[in-house]
Motif scaffolding. Structure first.
Motif, PDB file in Angstrom:
ATOM      1  N   ARG A 183      43.542  53.874  42.064  1.00 17.92           N
ATOM      2  CA  ARG A 183      43.044  54.535  42.938  1.00 17.92           C
ATOM      3  C   ARG A 183      41.704  53.973  43.650  1.00 17.92           C
ATOM      4  O   ARG A 183      40.191  54.870  43.821  1.00 17.92           O
ATOM      5  N   GLU A 184      41.453  52.819  43.776  1.00 14.52           N
ATOM      6  CA  GLU A 184      39.995  52.325  44.052  1.00 14.52           C
ATOM      7  C   GLU A 184      39.435  53.249  45.705  1.00 14.52           C
ATOM      8  O   GLU A 184      38.413  53.057  45.951  1.00 14.52           O
ATOM      9  N   ALA A 235      46.519  50.233  33.101  1.00 15.72           N
ATOM     10  CA  ALA A 235      45.028  50.201  33.490  1.00 15.72           C
ATOM     11  C   ALA A 235      44.773  50.891  34.513  1.00 15.72           C
ATOM     12  O   ALA A 235      45.242  51.823  35.924  1.00 15.72           O
ATOM     13  N   GLU A 236      43.184  51.261  34.451  1.00  8.77           N
ATOM     14  CA  GLU A 236      42.378  51.966  34.927  1.00  8.77           C
ATOM     15  C   GLU A 236      41.961  50.924  36.202  1.00  8.77           C
ATOM     16  O   GLU A 236      41.091  51.273  37.462  1.00  8.77           O
ATOM     17  N   ALA A 285      44.770  57.186  46.483  1.00  5.19           N
ATOM     18  CA  ALA A 285      45.648  56.247  45.954  1.00  5.19           C
ATOM     19  C   ALA A 285      47.120  56.235  46.539  1.00  5.19           C
ATOM     20  O   ALA A 285      48.255  56.515  47.344  1.00  5.19           O
ATOM     21  N   THR A 286      47.233  54.969  46.305  1.00  7.40           N
ATOM     22  CA  THR A 286      48.144  54.559  46.438  1.00  7.40           C
ATOM     23  C   THR A 286      49.112  53.367  45.478  1.00  7.40           C
ATOM     24  O   THR A 286      48.892  52.973  44.423  1.00  7.40           O
ATOM     25  N   TRP A 287      50.253  53.564  45.363  1.00  7.40           N
ATOM     26  CA  TRP A 287      51.262  52.350  44.632  1.00  7.40           C
ATOM     27  C   TRP A 287      51.354  50.773  44.674  1.00  7.40           C
ATOM     28  O   TRP A 287      51.634  50.724  45.955  1.00  7.40           O
TER      29      TRP A 287
END
Length: 230
Positions: free
Chosen positions: A137-138, A66-67, A142-144
């Motif tokens: 990546r919002e 998903a983006e 970037a975070t998981w």
């Protein structure tokens, strides 16, 4: 609200971690009696080394491809009958299975009367679910994000009197096999669904509650007892 879209979480995390042989993480969510999708929930899942973890997750599964966190369809529930065939849930159903502990859950009749379902002895309910890691990546970095969904099946017993779907229940005796990533999803999902149906008929109790507004333990009180106060 869709099926199994609200639950209560008045939980003793150390006790749950001990029962499910899980390592608790920091930052687990506080108590709530009105948890809804996209909020933070507690889930138990197993890592690649076979270690169970009790951690916080975003309630609505986001597949790795998903983006965006905002999907065009709801993913807070997944049908256990079709999870292995749905691209959104297939990868998680094969290996990333989870357990979502709750103190009880709400369901509504066709007339929009809410009912609260809980264990007869008020022990925590263990709901079967799936988890997925999503790389966000919002923001600048970037975070998981750990995300999860609750599995549902056709209702049986008292649950069928309120709604045609219900969450799939588990017990501590069968939890480890469910979490075991080496067990294939096509083998365990049908077995887990059938066992959850049998378990629910001996474990569940329910009562009508007042319309859900705000948060607090009074939300789980029987509707007729609340009316006696006025």
């Amino acid at each position: 609200m869709g099926m199994c879209g609200r639950f209560a979480a008045e939980l003793d995390y150390p006790e749950i971690a001990q029962i499910l042989h899980a390592q608790p993480s920091a930052g687990l969510p506080g108590k709530s009696w009105n948890v809804s999708p996209t909020q933070t929930i507690a889930v138990i899942g197993q890592d690649a080394h076979g270690v169970n973890h009790l951690a916080s997750a975003y309630w609505s599964l986001i597949p790795p491809t998903a983006e965006s966190k905002k999907l065009p369809y709801p993913t807070f529930n997944a049908r256990i009958e079709s999870a292995l065939d749905r691209p959104t849930f297939a990868q998680a159903a094969r290996h990333n299975r989870a357990i979502i502990p709750v103190s009880g859950y709400y369901e509504w009749t066709a007339e929009r009367k809410p009912y609260y379902f809980h264990a007869k002895d008020n022990r925590p309910l263990l709901l079967l679910g799936l988890y997925s890691w999503w790389l966000s990546r919002e923001r600048a970095n970037a975070t998981w994000l750990l995300t999860a969904t609750i599995l549902t099946r056709d209702s049986v017993g008292i649950a069928a009197q309120v709604h045609d779907r219900m969450p799939v229940l588990c017990d501590p005796q069968h939890a480890q096999e469910w979490l075991d990533r080496s067990v294939s999803g096509d083998k365990i999902l049908p077995e887990a669904s059938a066992y959850g149906a049998r378990l629910s008929q001996s474990l569940l109790a329910s009562h009508e509650v007042a319309p859900l507004h705000g948060d607090g333990p009074e939300l789980t009180e029987p509707y007729d007892e609340m009316m006696l106060r006025f």
